[in-house]
Structure formats: structure tokens, C-alpha cells
Design an enzyme around this catalytic site. Structure first.
Site, PDB file in Angstrom:
ATOM      1  N   LYS A 264      25.256  23.911  -3.294  1.00 10.00           N
ATOM      2  CA  LYS A 264      25.355  23.514  -1.892  1.00 10.00           C
ATOM      3  C   LYS A 264      24.316  24.239  -1.029  1.00 10.00           C
ATOM      4  O   LYS A 264      23.712  25.226  -1.458  1.00 10.00           O
ATOM      5  CB  LYS A 264      26.782  23.799  -1.396  1.00 10.00           C
ATOM      6  CG  LYS A 264      27.855  22.891  -2.026  1.00 10.00           C
ATOM      7  CD  LYS A 264      29.254  23.261  -1.523  1.00 10.00           C
ATOM      8  CE  LYS A 264      30.318  22.289  -2.012  1.00 10.00           C
ATOM      9  NZ  LYS A 264      31.687  22.704  -1.568  1.00 10.00           N
TER      10      LYS A 264
ATOM     11  N   HIS B  33      29.703  22.489  -5.682  1.00 14.43           N
ATOM     12  CA  HIS B  33      30.662  21.414  -5.941  1.00 14.43           C
ATOM     13  C   HIS B  33      30.668  21.156  -7.440  1.00 14.43           C
ATOM     14  O   HIS B  33      29.611  21.163  -8.074  1.00 14.43           O
ATOM     15  CB  HIS B  33      30.242  20.129  -5.212  1.00 14.43           C
ATOM     16  CG  HIS B  33      31.026  18.930  -5.641  1.00 14.43           C
ATOM     17  ND1 HIS B  33      32.235  18.604  -5.088  1.00 14.43           N
ATOM     18  CD2 HIS B  33      30.799  17.998  -6.617  1.00 14.43           C
ATOM     19  CE1 HIS B  33      32.701  17.516  -5.679  1.00 14.43           C
ATOM     20  NE2 HIS B  33      31.850  17.131  -6.618  1.00 14.43           N
TER      21      HIS B  33
END
Ligand code: UDP
Ligand code: MG
Length: 139
Positions: free
Chosen positions: A9, A115
Site C-alpha cells: 500500500k 493488502h
């Protein structure tokens, strides 16, 4: 062998943690079969996270995921989705097991550096969101 999706991210990319995270994942036995850096716009971020539409953190999450470049990788391993979730750790870094990626590098439940596809939330849909068949390489 199964495939799963990892996203490094924007918080982690900004902090130059990409290499550390990829090394940790590869040392855990995952093979990278596709990878790229991209900067999602809000429309793309909102679509990727549409499963969370209506939750109180949705707008924040869409702003965050589109706040800078991300590195997306398609990973292959036995039971890849379940095993990657173990390497990554719980959503909240404070609750993540010692030496998981989020425990080591995450700073809050939102800014949690990665993620990883959930095994029960269609990992293939997430892979297809970023990669065409020709972008993935078996070797
Ligand atoms: N998130 C957040 N607040 C919350 C729960 C989640 O900001 O209370 C963010 C966080 O970045 C998380 C993402 O939304 O990784 C997706 O949430 P989910 O519950 O699916 O967690 P994950 O599958 O990423 O562990
Ligand atoms: Mg999730």
C-alpha cells in the site's frame, strides 16, 4: 498451487519498505509470477474495495489507497491465499502476531502496509483486476 494478490500500500511504498516486504514474502515460500507499480485513481480504488462500500472507513480507505503508488504482485504457492494472510497478520497491526508484515511495519488499522486477498473473497477477481493472462509468467 494457488494464486493470490498482494498489494504493497502507499504508506509502505512511501517508507521504502517494498524490498523488505517482498523479501519476507518470498522467504515464506511465495513465487512472484507478476508484478507492477501503479497509482490508482479514486474510481479504481473505489471499485477494488467495493465490497466495503457503506462501511464507515470506506471513503477514507479509497482516499488512502489512491494517495500514492502501490506495488501489486500476483503470488503463487500451495494454499497461497490462506498462507499469505498468515504472513501478513491481522488487519490491526496491534493485534497482528509477532513478526508478521503488519506487526513489523503497520502503524494503524488503516495504514497497515499491505493488502492480501481473503481466501473466501474471490482472490481470482482481485488478480484479474490488475493482471491480464499475458502479464503472468509461469517459471
Ligand atoms: N480498514 C480501516 N478501518 C477498519 C477496518 C479496515 O481503515 O476499521 C482498512 C484497512 O486498510 C484494511 C482495509 O480497510 O486493510 C480492508 O479491510 P478488511 O476488513 O477487509 O481488512 P483486511 O482484509 O485488509 O485485513
Ligand atoms: Mg479484506
Amino acid at each position: 498451487m494457488e494464486k493470490t494478490l498482494l498489494i504493497i500500500k502507499p504508506d509502505a511504498v512511501r517508507k521504502n519498505l517494498t524490498g523488505n516486504i517482498l523479501k519476507q514474502v518470498m522467504d515464506a515460500g511465495f513465487k512472484i509470477i507478476g508484478m507492477k507499480m501503479l497509482w490508482l485513481n479514486k474510481e479504481q480504488g473505489g471499485k477494488f474495495y467495493e465490497i466495503h462500500k457503506g462501511k464507515d472507513f470506506y471513503n477514507w480507505l479509497v482516499d488512502f489507497i489512491s494517495s500514492g503508488p502501490v506495488v501489486v504482485a500476483c503470488l503463487k504457492a500451495d494454499s497461497a491465499p490462506a498462507r499469505l494472510r498468515e504472513v501478513v497478520g491481522a488487519t490491526d497491526p496491534k493485534k497482528a502476531a509477532p513478526n508478521t508484515v503488519r506487526n513489523l511495519y503497520g502503524t494503524s488499522v488503516g495504514e497497515n502496509v499491505v493488502h492480501a486477498s481473503a481466501p473466501d473473497e474471490n482472490p481470482q477477481r482481485e488478480i484479474d483486476f490488475f493482471f491480464k493472462a499475458g502479464d503472468l509468467h509461469e517459471y
